[in-house]
Scaffold this motif. Structure first.
Motif, mmCIF file in Angstrom:
data_model
loop_
_atom_site.group_PDB
_atom_site.id
_atom_site.type_symbol
_atom_site.label_atom_id
_atom_site.label_comp_id
_atom_site.label_asym_id
_atom_site.label_seq_id
_atom_site.Cartn_x
_atom_site.Cartn_y
_atom_site.Cartn_z
ATOM 1 N N PHE A 132 11.642 -5.254 -5.804
ATOM 2 C CA PHE A 132 12.974 -4.719 -6.152
ATOM 3 C C PHE A 132 13.085 -3.220 -5.845
ATOM 4 C CE2 PHE A 132 13.488 -8.397 -9.237
ATOM 5 C CZ PHE A 132 14.462 -9.016 -8.468
ATOM 6 N N HIS A 170 12.428 -0.217 1.777
ATOM 7 C CA HIS A 170 13.314 -0.773 2.804
ATOM 8 C C HIS A 170 14.241 -1.845 2.241
ATOM 9 C CE1 HIS A 170 9.663 0.476 5.203
ATOM 10 N NE2 HIS A 170 10.632 1.275 5.622
ATOM 11 N N LEU A 171 13.692 -2.689 1.342
ATOM 12 C CA LEU A 171 14.457 -3.859 0.883
ATOM 13 C C LEU A 171 15.211 -3.635 -0.429
ATOM 14 C CD1 LEU A 171 11.727 -6.518 1.686
ATOM 15 C CD2 LEU A 171 13.933 -6.304 2.836
ATOM 16 N N PRO A 186 19.159 -3.271 0.107
ATOM 17 C CA PRO A 186 19.806 -4.547 0.492
ATOM 18 C C PRO A 186 19.761 -5.585 -0.633
ATOM 19 C CG PRO A 186 18.369 -3.801 2.253
ATOM 20 C CD PRO A 186 18.161 -2.856 1.115
ATOM 21 N N ILE A 187 18.645 -5.640 -1.382
ATOM 22 C CA ILE A 187 18.570 -6.607 -2.492
ATOM 23 C C ILE A 187 19.590 -6.224 -3.565
ATOM 24 C CG2 ILE A 187 17.106 -7.420 -4.403
ATOM 25 C CD1 ILE A 187 14.729 -7.376 -2.473
ATOM 26 N N LEU A 191 22.413 -4.638 -3.129
ATOM 27 C CA LEU A 191 23.759 -5.002 -2.636
ATOM 28 C C LEU A 191 23.970 -6.514 -2.696
ATOM 29 C CD1 LEU A 191 24.099 -2.573 0.405
ATOM 30 C CD2 LEU A 191 25.271 -2.422 -1.791
ATOM 31 N N SER A 192 22.905 -7.292 -2.393
ATOM 32 C CA SER A 192 23.017 -8.755 -2.463
ATOM 33 C C SER A 192 23.318 -9.192 -3.896
ATOM 34 C CB SER A 192 21.716 -9.418 -2.008
ATOM 35 O OG SER A 192 21.438 -9.071 -0.688
ATOM 36 N N ILE A 193 22.635 -8.569 -4.861
ATOM 37 C CA ILE A 193 22.856 -8.930 -6.266
ATOM 38 C C ILE A 193 24.285 -8.557 -6.684
ATOM 39 C CG2 ILE A 193 22.133 -8.375 -8.648
ATOM 40 C CD1 ILE A 193 19.241 -8.247 -7.557
ATOM 41 N N TRP A 206 26.847 -8.511 -4.732
ATOM 42 C CA TRP A 206 27.741 -9.499 -4.105
ATOM 43 C C TRP A 206 27.760 -10.794 -4.921
ATOM 44 C CZ3 TRP A 206 31.774 -10.752 -1.559
ATOM 45 C CH2 TRP A 206 31.911 -12.002 -0.960
ATOM 46 N N MET A 207 26.572 -11.211 -5.372
ATOM 47 C CA MET A 207 26.502 -12.430 -6.184
ATOM 48 C C MET A 207 27.340 -12.250 -7.453
ATOM 49 S SD MET A 207 22.627 -13.813 -5.942
ATOM 50 C CE MET A 207 21.543 -13.229 -4.695
ATOM 51 N N VAL A 250 31.000 -12.774 -6.525
ATOM 52 C CA VAL A 250 31.334 -14.193 -6.287
ATOM 53 C C VAL A 250 31.444 -14.895 -7.646
ATOM 54 C CG1 VAL A 250 30.485 -16.368 -5.326
ATOM 55 C CG2 VAL A 250 30.264 -14.276 -4.005
ATOM 56 N N MET A 261 35.491 -7.002 -3.290
ATOM 57 C CA MET A 261 34.243 -6.229 -3.183
ATOM 58 C C MET A 261 34.511 -4.941 -2.393
ATOM 59 S SD MET A 261 30.461 -7.044 -2.868
ATOM 60 C CE MET A 261 29.167 -5.982 -2.282
#
Lengths: 567, 107
Positions: free
Chosen positions: A203, A207-208, A211-212, A214-216, A218-219, A222, A374
């Motif tokens: 987490f 690098h990740l 993005p993780i 931002l993905s969370i 986005w979830m 939704v 969003m």
């Protein structure tokens, strides 16, 4: 019986308050200051006990307002008992506050909270020895899991004990706290748990991590928009049917009840599923321990805009409601960073604005609703950051620093999630029953009088008088009126559109609708937020905040309209 | 690490299909037609693939565990989104990572 709950920040005091009162607590301010006060009542053995959750503090040495409030409360209000909530994962640091509390001479009990997490980390605490050393009852609890609550209640009924007083200098107390902690706590494992280590590695990966994150996010959107949608539609249909039925009956009273109260309040209440789902998602992130990681993760990014990692908590809280978010800026030590965070906070899209987006996105962007919403949230964040940078480079110049602690990861309990979501959603429903109800009646009145039709009403006069200001965006006077009433509370924008019965699909194009959504995102904060800003950083900054946000909103929505026409 | 590589390829494929669905509308795989593709869903699937890939490169299981957690959560969410909106995304196929995640959590 009055019990003051005292402890360091993030030791689970609110969870314990939830467990002891069954979520029956109110949130207000301590008199004369804007430090949040949670007060709840619980019935223990037939006796009503009032619990007051004092602000999280580390000690009583500094001039910090939270410490002053806690000290004043104990001295002036003379609670019958101090419930010292101690984090079992960090006994040494927490005991330092305990030693200071002994000097007040008030009966005390120690709740050794998060004991389950400590045991998972291999920390074993001898509570009997601790009780012997301090001369106090010590109870092991896990507020989140509901463990040890009954034992704690029994001890509360007994009234605790006046502890031995430990006087001495700051250094002596720190040393003593360390000695006691080493004597009573034994660690079988060194370091953090395997799962915490594994989660943190990923987490917070350089690098990740983003993005993780931002993905969370986005979830979360939704979940809030798409999944709540059928419930939202169902409630909307129920309120519409009810409003038409009541307004169809004869007389002005039924017209007011149907077209005013039910149509106005109902149009806002039908968004409860969205609001509840948003709060549920935020609660999961907070209780699981992910949120502080997000804070740490974005510290570098925030520093580029003149803020620090701590600013992200008020900013994320702003997605729920800007009022507590403005109050939450108290955790930021640097005054200039704090003022900047307060001023930009209203750009974070609060839950009150969600009904507006859901309404417009549903009509104008049915396929891409989640993405549009969003985008609005991200535009709000972007404008907030740019504004912060501008403020920190001009009016609020100066360097700042940042330190923070990361709690362990936890699987949130269903009870805890329910209570947290319910308390926050209840606040929204209460607002619908008070401010929005009153505004719906006002809107109904000014749209029906003096002429009997909307065209010849007070509302039409007001909207038409101000409409030329918004002519570059091409919004009708009804929409301008909705913006004016939205100044009271943002949800009222939707309520006004509902009462005026505006067919928005026929009065604007999709790009005008997007510009309108942008304007509602950015224009002046609601009355309650302005009051909070004024109380926190003064009248001058509150006026500046209102004018600044209006100017930004006007400029951005005009640009959006022009770009939309050009495209 | 073989598992991480297999999942990397699997989620890369889902990412590509999701992008195709977002750009060109319906994508049909046999009897299955996906019409709810979006670029942001593809970003999430791409992030999951990248997390598996990093796990394979640095030889750390933690990356596969977290990637599987994200994939499972995203899959559940996309199934719920399908039930709510009748619009389906390739994210639903993320459930393939659920057994791996559950195995790791039990361990």
């Amino acid at each position: 019986m009055r019990v003051a709950m005292v402890g360091n920040p993030n030791v689970g005091k609110t969870s314990l308050l939830n467990a002891l009162t069954g979520g029956n607590f109110t949130v207000a301010n301590f008199p004369g200051v804007t430090v949040e006060k949670k007060e709840g009542k619980g019935v223990i053995g037939g006796k009503v006990v009032t619990f007051v959750d004092l602000p999280g503090i580390y000690g009583f040495e500094t001039e910090n307002l939270d410490e002053k409030v806690a000290r004043d409360y104990i001295i002036r209000e003379k609670p019958n008992l101090i419930l010292n909530v101690v984090n079992a994962l960090n006994l040494e640091r927490n005991l330092y506050l305990t030693l200071q509390l002994t000097e007040f001479g008030v009966p005390m009990i120690i709740a050794l909270n998060m004991i389950d997490e400590a045991e998972k980390e291999g920390i074993r605490i001898d509570e009997e020895r601790l009780s012997e050393i301090l001369g106090l009852p010590v109870v092991k609890t896990s507020a989140v899991r509901g463990e040890g609550i009954e034992e704690l209640k029994k001890e509360i009924l007994k009234g605790g004990k006046v502890p031995k007083v430990f006087r001495g200098s700051l250094e002596e107390k720190i040393e003593l706290a360390g000695r006691i902690a080493r004597e009573v706590a034994k660690s079988e494992k060194v370091g953090v748990s395997e799962i915490d280590e594994a989660f943190d590695e990923v987490f917070m990966d350089k690098h990740l991590g983003i993005p993780i994150f931002l993905s969370i996010m986005w979830m979360m959107f939704v979940f809030t928009y798409t999944i709540a949608e059928p419930f939202n539609s169902l409630l909307g249909k129920i309120f519409d049917t009810l409003a038409s039925y009541i307004s169809g009956l004869d007389g002005w009273l039924f017209s007011m009840l149907g077209d005013g109260v039910v149509a106005g309040v109902g149009s806002v209440l039908s968004f409860i599923p969205n609001i509840a789902f948003l709060f549920l998602a935020l609660s999961i992130l907070e209780l699981s321990g992910y949120m502080p990681r997000a804070v740490y993760l974005v510290d570098g990014l925030m520093a580029r805009f003149g803020l620090n990692g701590r600013s992200i908590i008020p900013l994320i809280m702003g997605f729920g409601c800007n009022v507590p978010a403005v109050l939450a800026t108290r955790s930021i030590e640097d005054e200039r960073v704090r003022i900047a965070t307060v001023i930009i906070n209203p750009f974070m899209s609060c839950s009150a604005r969600l009904p507006i987006y859901v309404l417009f996105a549903g009509i104008f962007f049915p396929k891409t609703g989640s993405a549009v919403i969003m985008a609005l949230y991200l535009i709000g964040v972007l404008i907030a950051l740019i504004s912060a940078l501008a403020l920190r480079k001009t009016l609020l110049k100066g360097e700042g620093e940042f330190i923070m602690e990361l709690p362990p990861y936890m699987l949130p309990s269903l009870r805890e999630l329910w209570l947290m979501t319910w308390v926050r959603t209840k606040h929204f429903i209460q607002k619908a029953g008070t401010v929005i109800l009153a505004m719906s009646v006002v809107v109904w009145y000014i749209t029906n009088y003096p002429g009997g039709s909307i065209e010849s009403s007070y509302a039409a006069m007001l909207g038409k008088a101000l409409q030329p200001l918004f002519s570059p965006m091409g919004w009708s006077w009804e929409l301008v009126l909705a913006l004016i009433t939205g100044f009271v509370a943002k949800e009222v924008v939707v309520a006004t559109i509902g009462v005026l019965n505006v067919d928005i699909a026929s009065v604007m194009t999709p790009h005008q609708a997007f510009a309108f959504m942008l304007f509602t995102l950015l224009y002046m904060p609601c009355v309650a937020t302005i009051a909070a800003i004024r109380a926190e950083i003064g009248t001058k900054w509150a006026i500046f905040g209102v004018l600044f946000s209006f100017a930004v909103a006007y400029m951005v929505s005009m640009i959006a309209t022009e770009v939309g026409v050009w495209l | 690490m073989v598992v991480a590589l297999i999942f990397t390829l699997y989620f890369l494929l889902l990412t590509a299909l999701e992008i195709l669905s977002a750009l060109y509308g319906d994508v049909t795989l046999g009897w299955w037609t996906v019409d709810g593709g979006s670029v942001i869903n593809a970003f999430v699937l791409g992030t999951i693939a990248a997390t598996y890939l990093k796990g394979a490169v640095v030889k750390r299981e933690s990356y596969s565990t977290v990637a599987s957690l994200l994939a499972t959560a995203f899959s559940v969410l996309m199934i719920l989104a399908y039930l709510a909106s009748q619009s389906i995304s390739f994210g639903v196929f993320g459930f393939a990572a659920a057994p791996y995640f559950l195995k790791k959590v039990k361990k």
